[in-house]
Design a protein around this motif. Structure first.
Motif, PDB file in Angstrom:
ATOM      1  N   LEU A  35      12.073   1.224   1.021  1.00 39.21           N
ATOM      2  CA  LEU A  35      10.847   0.671   1.583  1.00 39.21           C
ATOM      3  C   LEU A  35      10.285   1.578   2.677  1.00 39.21           C
ATOM      4  N   GLN A  36      11.180   2.051   3.552  1.00 40.29           N
ATOM      5  CA  GLN A  36      10.725   2.828   4.701  1.00 40.29           C
ATOM      6  C   GLN A  36      10.175   4.191   4.304  1.00 40.29           C
ATOM      7  N   MET A  37      10.548   4.682   3.130  1.00 42.69           N
ATOM      8  CA  MET A  37      10.036   5.969   2.665  1.00 42.69           C
ATOM      9  C   MET A  37       8.516   5.935   2.492  1.00 42.69           C
ATOM     10  N   ARG A  38       7.947   4.738   2.354  1.00 43.05           N
ATOM     11  CA  ARG A  38       6.490   4.618   2.241  1.00 43.05           C
ATOM     12  C   ARG A  38       5.804   4.880   3.577  1.00 43.05           C
ATOM     13  N   CYS A  39       6.564   4.775   4.665  1.00 39.35           N
ATOM     14  CA  CYS A  39       5.982   4.919   6.002  1.00 39.35           C
ATOM     15  C   CYS A  39       6.511   6.137   6.747  1.00 39.35           C
ATOM     16  N   GLY A  40       7.667   6.639   6.337  1.00 44.32           N
ATOM     17  CA  GLY A  40       8.293   7.703   7.077  1.00 44.32           C
ATOM     18  C   GLY A  40       8.899   7.206   8.376  1.00 44.32           C
ATOM     19  N   TYR A  41       9.241   8.130   9.237  1.00 43.43           N
ATOM     20  CA  TYR A  41       9.810   7.818  10.556  1.00 43.43           C
ATOM     21  C   TYR A  41       9.219   8.831  11.535  1.00 43.43           C
ATOM     22  N   PRO A  42       7.943   8.674  11.883  1.00 41.93           N
ATOM     23  CA  PRO A  42       7.222   9.684  12.675  1.00 41.93           C
ATOM     24  C   PRO A  42       7.897  10.039  13.990  1.00 41.93           C
ATOM     25  N   ASP A  43       8.524   9.055  14.657  1.00 45.99           N
ATOM     26  CA  ASP A  43       9.151   9.323  15.958  1.00 45.99           C
ATOM     27  C   ASP A  43      10.282  10.334  15.856  1.00 45.99           C
ATOM     28  N   VAL A  46      10.172  12.455  10.551  1.00 51.37           N
ATOM     29  CA  VAL A  46      10.307  12.243   9.109  1.00 51.37           C
ATOM     30  C   VAL A  46       8.963  11.807   8.553  1.00 51.37           C
ATOM     31  N   PRO A  47       8.370  12.578   7.643  1.00 52.62           N
ATOM     32  CA  PRO A  47       7.053  12.210   7.100  1.00 52.62           C
ATOM     33  C   PRO A  47       7.166  11.137   6.030  1.00 52.62           C
ATOM     34  N   ILE A  48       6.033  10.638   5.575  1.00 47.18           N
ATOM     35  CA  ILE A  48       6.008   9.724   4.427  1.00 47.18           C
ATOM     36  C   ILE A  48       6.569  10.455   3.209  1.00 47.18           C
ATOM     37  N   LEU A  49       7.480   9.795   2.487  1.00 44.69           N
ATOM     38  CA  LEU A  49       8.155  10.436   1.361  1.00 44.69           C
ATOM     39  C   LEU A  49       7.871   9.764   0.029  1.00 44.69           C
ATOM     40  N   ALA A  50       7.115   8.672   0.031  1.00 46.40           N
ATOM     41  CA  ALA A  50       6.838   7.949  -1.220  1.00 46.40           C
ATOM     42  C   ALA A  50       5.352   7.615  -1.314  1.00 46.40           C
ATOM     43  N   PRO A  51       4.524   8.524  -1.819  1.00 47.43           N
ATOM     44  CA  PRO A  51       4.910   9.894  -2.182  1.00 47.43           C
ATOM     45  C   PRO A  51       4.816  10.837  -0.989  1.00 47.43           C
ATOM     46  N   ALA A  52       5.482  11.985  -1.110  1.00 44.97           N
ATOM     47  CA  ALA A  52       5.353  13.032  -0.107  1.00 44.97           C
ATOM     48  C   ALA A  52       4.102  13.842  -0.411  1.00 44.97           C
ATOM     49  N   GLN A  53       3.265  14.062   0.602  1.00 45.19           N
ATOM     50  CA  GLN A  53       2.020  14.797   0.403  1.00 45.19           C
ATOM     51  C   GLN A  53       1.903  15.897   1.444  1.00 45.19           C
ATOM     52  N   VAL A 246      12.533  -6.797   5.435  1.00 44.61           N
ATOM     53  CA  VAL A 246      12.255  -6.842   3.997  1.00 44.61           C
ATOM     54  C   VAL A 246      10.921  -6.188   3.689  1.00 44.61           C
ATOM     55  N   GLU A 247      10.217  -5.751   4.737  1.00 46.03           N
ATOM     56  CA  GLU A 247       8.973  -5.011   4.579  1.00 46.03           C
ATOM     57  C   GLU A 247       9.094  -3.707   5.337  1.00 46.03           C
ATOM     58  N   PRO A 248       8.422  -2.650   4.860  1.00 46.34           N
ATOM     59  CA  PRO A 248       8.488  -1.373   5.582  1.00 46.34           C
ATOM     60  C   PRO A 248       7.866  -1.486   6.970  1.00 46.34           C
ATOM     61  N   ILE A 249       8.421  -0.770   7.921  1.00 45.40           N
ATOM     62  CA  ILE A 249       7.921  -0.767   9.279  1.00 45.40           C
ATOM     63  C   ILE A 249       7.010   0.451   9.450  1.00 45.40           C
TER      64      ILE A 249
END
Length: 250
Positions: A35-43, A46-53, A246-249
């Protein structure tokens, strides 16, 4: 603070017991990561990975027998979040995760690439250039192995060590255009890419494993450096209910 102490004491008790498997809790963690791959971890970079652009990516590779330079525009990587686990185990004594996972399809596409290639093959040198649409798919890209998680201390970050993972590829599909501005050359090179990736990945396990370790482990450790040992172990052991959203942050 009291909750943290309770968790820490519980972990000490668990560590004194025999090694156990906690597949359900581990799978819950992998679903949160998906789920979190849709948002990444900017802090943590880690960029968005689903999809990575990637808007623009320059390439510069040089070795004794191969050289490649150029760039990709509007590069998109899809399928990194499509992973499926057939094995996922946690050993509480050795702090080892064993896994067998498969990516059904990973696709790499670029609306425009420009590459110049110089290579040695069969005792001779040859050069190629390409300017067109890049399209590559990896079918059933499998990773099978284990790694160890170690704490820096009980309350600071953790890190990955002893990465022992083998990689296999069932098939590669390439439909890249614009090679030497020729459809004939493009077809020939696309067929060559499929055979080359099959041989490269399946017949060179040590080199591929080392390359993937250098690609994956450093960014993993950057993220894990911000997670305390008792926190990540509590999640794996399922000692804290409802800690994973249960939802991406975002």
């Amino acid at each position: 603070m009291r909750t943290s102490c309770v968790i820490f004491v519980a972990l000490l008790c668990c560590s004194l017991g025999s090694g156990k498997l906690f597949d359900d809790e581990l799978r819950e963690l992998t679903e949160f990561v998906r789920l979190q791959m849709r948002c990444g971890y900017p802090d943590r970079g880690v960029p968005i990975l689903a999809p990575a652009q990637i808007a623009y990516k320059e390439i510069g590779i040089r070795s004794a027998s191969f050289g490649c330079n150029g760039n990709f525009t509007e590069l998109i990587i899809e399928g990194l979040d499509s992973y499926e686990f057939s094995k996922l185990e946690w050993n509480n004594i050795l702090h080892t995760i064993k896994f067998d996972m498969n990516f059904p399809k990973i696709s790499l596409k670029s609306s425009n690439y420009k590459l110049n290639i110089l290579a040695s093959l069969f005792g001779g040198d040859f050069s190629l250039w390409g300017d067109g649409v890049f399209n590559l798919e990896l079918i059933n890209f499998r990773a099978n192995g284990s790694f160890i998680i170690r704490p820096k201390s009980a309350t600071s970050g953790v890190y990955v060590k002893s990465w022992k993972v083998n990689w296999e590829l069932e098939e590669a599909k390439s439909q890249t255009t614009g090679i030497m501005n020729s459809r004939l050359y493009s077809k020939f090179i696309n067929d060559l890419i499929k055979e080359y990736l099959d041989i490269l990945i399946n017949d060179n396990p040590t080199e591929v494993s080392q390359f993937m370790e250098e690609l994956i482990v450093p960014p993993m450790n950057v993220v894990l450096d911000n997670i305390a040992w008792y926190e990540i172990t509590a999640i794996i052991l399922g000692l804290v209910e409802g800690i994973l959203p249960v939802e991406p942050i975002c």
